[in-house]
Write a protein that holds these residues in place. Structure first.
Motif, PDB file in Angstrom:
ATOM      1  N   ASP A   1       0.616 -19.415  61.172  1.00 40.13           N
ATOM      2  CA  ASP A   1       0.723 -20.573  60.280  1.00 40.13           C
ATOM      3  C   ASP A   1      -0.613 -21.312  60.262  1.00 40.13           C
ATOM      4  OD1 ASP A   1       1.373 -22.881  58.911  1.00 40.13           O
ATOM      5  OD2 ASP A   1       3.049 -23.428  60.207  1.00 40.13           O
ATOM      6  N   SER A   2      -1.254 -21.361  59.108  1.00 38.75           N
ATOM      7  CA  SER A   2      -2.593 -21.966  59.033  1.00 38.75           C
ATOM      8  C   SER A   2      -2.570 -23.470  59.324  1.00 38.75           C
ATOM      9  CB  SER A   2      -3.236 -21.697  57.673  1.00 38.75           C
ATOM     10  OG  SER A   2      -2.486 -22.310  56.647  1.00 38.75           O
ATOM     11  N   ALA A   3      -1.507 -24.162  58.904  1.00 47.26           N
ATOM     12  CA  ALA A   3      -1.421 -25.604  59.185  1.00 47.26           C
ATOM     13  C   ALA A   3      -1.275 -25.848  60.687  1.00 47.26           C
ATOM     14  CB  ALA A   3      -0.250 -26.223  58.428  1.00 47.26           C
ATOM     15  N   ALA A   4      -0.431 -25.053  61.335  1.00 49.54           N
ATOM     16  CA  ALA A   4      -0.248 -25.196  62.786  1.00 49.54           C
ATOM     17  C   ALA A   4      -1.542 -24.850  63.516  1.00 49.54           C
ATOM     18  CB  ALA A   4       0.884 -24.303  63.268  1.00 49.54           C
ATOM     19  N   ARG A   5      -2.243 -23.816  63.044  1.00 48.10           N
ATOM     20  CA  ARG A   5      -3.503 -23.430  63.668  1.00 48.10           C
ATOM     21  C   ARG A   5      -4.515 -24.575  63.581  1.00 48.10           C
ATOM     22  NH1 ARG A   5      -3.598 -18.554  62.279  1.00 48.10           N
ATOM     23  NH2 ARG A   5      -4.153 -18.889  60.117  1.00 48.10           N
ATOM     24  N   THR A   6      -4.595 -25.208  62.415  1.00 51.86           N
ATOM     25  CA  THR A   6      -5.512 -26.336  62.225  1.00 51.86           C
ATOM     26  C   THR A   6      -5.177 -27.476  63.178  1.00 51.86           C
ATOM     27  OG1 THR A   6      -5.798 -25.752  59.912  1.00 51.86           O
ATOM     28  CG2 THR A   6      -6.379 -27.997  60.541  1.00 51.86           C
TER      29      THR A   6
ATOM     30  N   LEU B   1      -2.508 -21.287  71.592  1.00 56.09           N
ATOM     31  CA  LEU B   1      -1.467 -21.438  70.578  1.00 56.09           C
ATOM     32  C   LEU B   1      -2.030 -21.230  69.178  1.00 56.09           C
ATOM     33  CD1 LEU B   1       0.443 -24.511  72.042  1.00 56.09           C
ATOM     34  CD2 LEU B   1       1.269 -22.155  71.899  1.00 56.09           C
ATOM     35  N   ALA B   2      -3.227 -21.739  68.931  1.00 55.85           N
ATOM     36  CA  ALA B   2      -3.864 -21.563  67.624  1.00 55.85           C
ATOM     37  C   ALA B   2      -4.120 -20.083  67.347  1.00 55.85           C
ATOM     38  CB  ALA B   2      -5.173 -22.350  67.561  1.00 55.85           C
TER      39      ALA B   2
ATOM     40  N   GLU C   1      -7.221 -27.992  80.618  1.00 60.85           N
ATOM     41  CA  GLU C   1      -6.101 -27.039  80.580  1.00 60.85           C
ATOM     42  C   GLU C   1      -5.321 -27.188  79.286  1.00 60.85           C
ATOM     43  OE1 GLU C   1      -3.701 -27.589  84.061  1.00 60.85           O
ATOM     44  OE2 GLU C   1      -5.272 -26.865  85.408  1.00 60.85           O
ATOM     45  N   ARG C   2      -5.096 -28.409  78.862  1.00 61.68           N
ATOM     46  CA  ARG C   2      -4.391 -28.639  77.600  1.00 61.68           C
ATOM     47  C   ARG C   2      -5.202 -28.119  76.419  1.00 61.68           C
ATOM     48  NH1 ARG C   2      -1.531 -34.569  78.217  1.00 61.68           N
ATOM     49  NH2 ARG C   2      -0.389 -34.061  80.096  1.00 61.68           N
ATOM     50  N   ALA C   3      -6.502 -28.303  76.466  1.00 58.71           N
ATOM     51  CA  ALA C   3      -7.361 -27.794  75.392  1.00 58.71           C
ATOM     52  C   ALA C   3      -7.255 -26.273  75.311  1.00 58.71           C
ATOM     53  CB  ALA C   3      -8.807 -28.219  75.620  1.00 58.71           C
ATOM     54  N   ARG C   4      -7.303 -25.602  76.461  1.00 54.81           N
ATOM     55  CA  ARG C   4      -7.178 -24.137  76.477  1.00 54.81           C
ATOM     56  C   ARG C   4      -5.812 -23.697  75.954  1.00 54.81           C
ATOM     57  NH1 ARG C   4     -10.530 -24.661  81.016  1.00 54.81           N
ATOM     58  NH2 ARG C   4      -8.797 -25.030  82.428  1.00 54.81           N
ATOM     59  N   MET C   5      -4.776 -24.417  76.330  1.00 57.43           N
ATOM     60  CA  MET C   5      -3.434 -24.081  75.869  1.00 57.43           C
ATOM     61  C   MET C   5      -3.364 -24.150  74.340  1.00 57.43           C
ATOM     62  SD  MET C   5       0.166 -26.120  76.330  1.00 57.43           S
ATOM     63  CE  MET C   5      -0.470 -27.413  75.272  1.00 57.43           C
ATOM     64  N   HIS C   6      -3.936 -25.211  73.756  1.00 51.39           N
ATOM     65  CA  HIS C   6      -3.895 -25.352  72.301  1.00 51.39           C
ATOM     66  C   HIS C   6      -4.747 -24.293  71.608  1.00 51.39           C
ATOM     67  CE1 HIS C   6      -1.264 -28.722  71.673  1.00 51.39           C
ATOM     68  NE2 HIS C   6      -1.811 -29.321  72.730  1.00 51.39           N
TER      69      HIS C   6
ATOM     70  N   HIS D   1      -6.166 -26.528  66.757  1.00 50.97           N
ATOM     71  CA  HIS D   1      -7.615 -26.625  66.945  1.00 50.97           C
ATOM     72  C   HIS D   1      -8.047 -28.089  67.069  1.00 50.97           C
ATOM     73  CE1 HIS D   1      -8.861 -22.506  66.759  1.00 50.97           C
ATOM     74  NE2 HIS D   1      -8.266 -22.296  65.592  1.00 50.97           N
ATOM     75  N   ALA D   2      -7.452 -28.954  66.254  1.00 49.97           N
ATOM     76  CA  ALA D   2      -7.793 -30.381  66.313  1.00 49.97           C
ATOM     77  C   ALA D   2      -7.378 -30.987  67.650  1.00 49.97           C
ATOM     78  CB  ALA D   2      -7.122 -31.128  65.163  1.00 49.97           C
ATOM     79  N   MET D   3      -6.200 -30.612  68.132  1.00 48.33           N
ATOM     80  CA  MET D   3      -5.736 -31.143  69.412  1.00 48.33           C
ATOM     81  C   MET D   3      -6.615 -30.636  70.552  1.00 48.33           C
ATOM     82  SD  MET D   3      -1.617 -31.024  68.875  1.00 48.33           S
ATOM     83  CE  MET D   3      -1.209 -31.970  70.336  1.00 48.33           C
ATOM     84  N   ALA D   4      -7.011 -29.367  70.495  1.00 47.62           N
ATOM     85  CA  ALA D   4      -7.906 -28.821  71.522  1.00 47.62           C
ATOM     86  C   ALA D   4      -9.231 -29.574  71.525  1.00 47.62           C
ATOM     87  CB  ALA D   4      -8.131 -27.333  71.285  1.00 47.62           C
TER      88      ALA D   4
END
Length: 69
Positions: free
Chosen positions: A26-31, A20-21, A12-17, A34-37
């Protein structure tokens, strides 16, 4: 006491991230999202539940000594 993350919670957390991505411009936030997911998916595919130790209880102590005159 410890906290346990189930495989379902991790996915569920992976899907949430991922959501959000996809929603951020914001490309840094997207990166980072994706890393957290990817990390949550990695933990979920390890198969075992992750157990985190509980933080130590806070027990502040103030000791006051009188100075000799």
């Amino acid at each position: 006491m410890a906290q346990t993350e189930s495989v379902t919670e991790l996915l569920e957390r992976a899907r949430m991230h991922e959501q959000l991505a996809a929603a951020t411009g914001d490309s840094a936030a997207r990166t980072i999202h994706h890393a957290m997911a990817a990390e949550y998916r990695r933990r979920a595919t390890d198969g075992a539940e992750i157990v985190h130790p509980a933080p130590p209880a806070s027990n502040p102590r103030l000791e006051i000594y009188s100075a000799p005159l």
